[in-house]
Design an enzyme around this catalytic site. Structure first.
Site, PDB file in Angstrom:
ATOM      1  N   ARG A 143      -1.270 -26.331   2.451  1.00  0.00           N
ATOM      2  CA  ARG A 143      -1.013 -27.510   1.613  1.00  0.00           C
ATOM      3  C   ARG A 143      -0.553 -28.684   2.476  1.00  0.00           C
ATOM      4  NH1 ARG A 143       3.454 -24.172   1.706  1.00  0.00           N
ATOM      5  NH2 ARG A 143       5.270 -25.219   2.609  1.00  0.00           N
ATOM      6  N   LYS A 199      14.371 -26.569   3.964  1.00  0.00           N
ATOM      7  CA  LYS A 199      14.509 -27.515   5.061  1.00  0.00           C
ATOM      8  C   LYS A 199      15.352 -28.702   4.624  1.00  0.00           C
ATOM      9  CE  LYS A 199      10.049 -26.059   6.790  1.00  0.00           C
ATOM     10  NZ  LYS A 199       8.597 -26.215   6.566  1.00  0.00           N
ATOM     11  N   HIS A 218      12.243 -23.472  14.436  1.00  0.00           N
ATOM     12  CA  HIS A 218      11.060 -23.455  13.573  1.00  0.00           C
ATOM     13  C   HIS A 218      10.236 -24.677  13.960  1.00  0.00           C
ATOM     14  CE1 HIS A 218       9.045 -23.361   9.402  1.00  0.00           C
ATOM     15  NE2 HIS A 218       8.576 -24.411  10.025  1.00  0.00           N
ATOM     16  N   LYS A 234       9.108  -7.987   6.409  1.00  0.00           N
ATOM     17  CA  LYS A 234       8.568  -9.116   5.648  1.00  0.00           C
ATOM     18  C   LYS A 234       7.538  -8.675   4.616  1.00  0.00           C
ATOM     19  CE  LYS A 234       9.177 -12.506   9.347  1.00  0.00           C
ATOM     20  NZ  LYS A 234       8.558 -13.581  10.128  1.00  0.00           N
TER      21      LYS A 234
HETATM   22  C1  MV4 Z   1      11.544 -14.513  11.603  1.00  0.00           C
HETATM   23  C2  MV4 Z   1      12.791 -14.790  12.193  1.00  0.00           C
HETATM   24  C3  MV4 Z   1      13.120 -14.056  13.320  1.00  0.00           C
HETATM   25  N1  MV4 Z   1      12.294 -13.110  13.786  1.00  0.00           N
HETATM   26  N2  MV4 Z   1      10.744 -13.572  12.112  1.00  0.00           N
HETATM   27  C4  MV4 Z   1      12.012 -17.294   7.742  1.00  0.00           C
HETATM   28  C5  MV4 Z   1      10.943 -17.877   6.871  1.00  0.00           C
HETATM   29  C6  MV4 Z   1       9.640 -17.348   7.358  1.00  0.00           C
HETATM   30  N3  MV4 Z   1       8.671 -18.406   7.432  1.00  0.00           N
HETATM   31  C7  MV4 Z   1       9.932 -16.780   8.690  1.00  0.00           C
HETATM   32  N4  MV4 Z   1      11.356 -16.720   8.861  1.00  0.00           N
HETATM   33  C8  MV4 Z   1      11.895 -16.112   9.949  1.00  0.00           C
HETATM   34  N5  MV4 Z   1      11.119 -15.163  10.525  1.00  0.00           N
HETATM   35  C9  MV4 Z   1      11.135 -12.881  13.160  1.00  0.00           C
HETATM   36  N6  MV4 Z   1      10.342 -11.914  13.647  1.00  0.00           N
HETATM   37  C10 MV4 Z   1      13.596 -15.758  11.638  1.00  0.00           C
HETATM   38  C11 MV4 Z   1      13.181 -16.412  10.488  1.00  0.00           C
HETATM   39  C12 MV4 Z   1      14.131 -17.314   9.941  1.00  0.00           C
HETATM   40  C13 MV4 Z   1      13.904 -18.663   9.854  1.00  0.00           C
HETATM   41  C14 MV4 Z   1      12.709 -19.210  10.275  1.00  0.00           C
HETATM   42  C15 MV4 Z   1      12.500 -20.562  10.179  1.00  0.00           C
HETATM   43  C16 MV4 Z   1      13.492 -21.376   9.671  1.00  0.00           C
HETATM   44  C17 MV4 Z   1      14.681 -20.845   9.237  1.00  0.00           C
HETATM   45  C18 MV4 Z   1      14.902 -19.489   9.318  1.00  0.00           C
HETATM   46  C19 MV4 Z   1      16.104 -18.995   8.887  1.00  0.00           C
HETATM   47  C20 MV4 Z   1      16.315 -17.660   8.966  1.00  0.00           C
HETATM   48  C21 MV4 Z   1      15.334 -16.833   9.479  1.00  0.00           C
END
Ligand code: MV4
Length: 447
Positions: free
Chosen positions: A292, A237, A208, A158
């Site tokens: 926000r 979303k 999420h 990331k």
């Molecule tokens: C992750 C994850 C799995 N493992 N981190 C996507 C946006 C950012 N806010 C964080 N995200 C993710 N981080 C780890 N260590 C999966 C996602 C992710 C995801 C998170 C929330 C909503 C949709 C998503 C779609 C794909 C991946």
């Protein structure tokens, strides 16, 4: 005291803020671009100032022009809404220099939390559970590879300046790590001018879940429960709901207390959101904190009875929170569907143009947040979200039934929309059973 607020935004959120101000007896100033002369926010505010061309770089993102308009109209405060300048620490700092209240946290706090790698460190130190991973920034692929090899695959790479999936790549194995790291890092350098990366263990099929926080200037912090925002396409979303049905009262208390601890650790002020990933075993991990008001804030309002925009304004004006955690009661279930002017049959390509006909449903527990009207021309320059449909009922089942009814009645003609796609989603059997995670749309629709 705040007498007049300049709304540095457009569309439904600008209208939402203007309405809250009017209810509070606060005067409003709209700013608008050359493409938004006929926009609803321009018409509804007490005053309106044209700040530049259609292109947002010259208007809604132009800090000098927005500050000039604020000074010219003698507004006391700026509400930034979401997107645009809402999480721009430089803008918050400029407001302060001009003696204008920025309705949001201080510049330093926006900056600190915008740096996800630093935010992670802050949370670890505060005892907030984060995804297992690095505690120090990673700048080169070779170092990263060593870390990932030790951690075990799959991992998530990331960008520290990222968020919402930008500058993020998964690596399933040693073999693909270096390429994916470099891709993510290049993306981050191009988008944010920042090569700072961090690495986390990949969480398989999480939900999420985000907690709404309110924090005043005096260190009082409460949470307003959570929103499940798992239904996303390309990190956009589509459906949000509150409460999250995977969370029982015990877990809500635990996650809520953690969210409050996270906000306190950041010395947070105003409305904020703590994002968690919640895995299938009930483990949760801090992801990031958004500084926000969010698009999906209405679902929290519907189940708590709070008006989050009014609370933001009161906090910015220096009022103490007038509620304690015990005053927060979650009642019933709320669901929001985002309606976009886009064509699902053409890869969700934006579909701007003239609204020939519009019919908004109503009724008990139905709320529409929108800035469109019959004859309005949606400009091609901005986000394609044109309407939010929010429903509230006693149970999730009843709320979903209500949403099905409302989406069936909703008419928007003249442009392509995702209404039918949302209707299909909300009626989906797996969705109705609540078996959702962040992969839902990919799994069900292959998108
Ligand atoms: C992750 C994850 C799995 N493992 N981190 C996507 C946006 C950012 N806010 C964080 N995200 C993710 N981080 C780890 N260590 C999966 C996602 C992710 C995801 C998170 C929330 C909503 C949709 C998503 C779609 C794909 C991946």
């Amino acid at each position: 005291m705040i007498n007049k607020i300049l709304v540095a935004n457009r569309g439904e959120i600008a209208v939402r803020i203007i309405r809250a101000c009017r209810e509070m007896g606060i005067k409003t100033v709209a700013v608008y671009s050359a493409a938004d002369r006929e926009a609803l926010h321009t018409q509804l505010a007490d005053e309106a100032v044209c700040i530049g061309p259609a292109d947002s770089a010259g208007s809604y993102l132009n800090m000098e022009r927005i500050l000039s308009a604020t000074i010219l109209t003698k507004a006391d405060a700026i509400h930034p809404g979401f997107g645009f300048l809402s999480e721009n620490s430089k803008f918050a700092a400029m407001c302060k220099k001009c003696n204008i209240i920025f309705i949001g946290p201080d510049a330093e706090i926006i900056e600190k939390l915008g740096n996800k790698s630093e935010a992670r460190k802050t949370m670890i130190n505060a005892g907030v559970p984060v995804t297992p991973g690095t505690t120090e920034p990673v700048y080169d692929a070779k170092k990263g590879l060593e870390i990932a090899d030790n951690m075990g695959y799959p991992v998530m790479i990331k960008a520290s300046s990222g968020g919402g999936g930008r500058g993020m790549r998964m690596a399933e194995s040693h073999e693909e790590f270096v390429v994916n790291f470099n891709t993510a890092q290049s993306e981050s350098v191009a988008a944010f001018g920042d090569n700072t990366m961090y690495i986390e263990k990949y969480i398989q099929s999480p939900r999420h879940v985000e907690f709404q926080i309110l924090a005043d200037k005096y260190g009082n912090v409460i949470h307003l429960g959570e929103r499940d925002c798992s239904i996303q396409r390309n990190h956009q979303k589509m459906i949000e709901e509150s409460p999250c049905i995977a969370i029982d009262e015990e877990l809500r208390t635990k996650m809520g207390e953690t969210a409050v601890r996270a906000a306190k650790a950041a010395h947070y002020e105003n409305a904020g959101t703590i994002e968690f990933l919640l895995d299938s075993s009930g483990e949760f991990y801090f992801m990031e904190m958004n500084t926000r008001i969010q698009v999906e804030h209405p679902v929290t309002e519907m189940v708590t009875g709070f008006d989050l925009i009014k609370e933001q304004i009161k906090i910015a004006a220096g009022e103490k929170l007038s509620y304690t955690q015990a005053d927060v009661v979650i009642s019933g279930h709320a669901v929001e569907c985002r309606i976009n002017a886009e064509d699902p049959s053409k890869k969700f390509r934006p579909s701007p143009g003239k609204i020939e006909r519009v019919h908004f449903p109503g009724g008990n527990g139905v709320r529409i947040e929108s800035a469109i009207y019959q004859g309005y021309v949606i400009p091609p320059n901005y986000d394609s979200m044109i309407c939010k449909v929010i429903v509230h009922d006693k149970t999730r089942e009843a709320a979903i039934q209500k949403m099905i009814s409302v989406l069936g009645e909703l008419v928007i003609e003249g442009v392509q929309t995702n209404i039918d796609f949302q209707f299909d989603l909300i009626s989906n059997e797996r969705f109705c059973e609540g078996k959702i995670n962040t992969h839902f749309i990919k799994d069900v629709y292959g998108l």
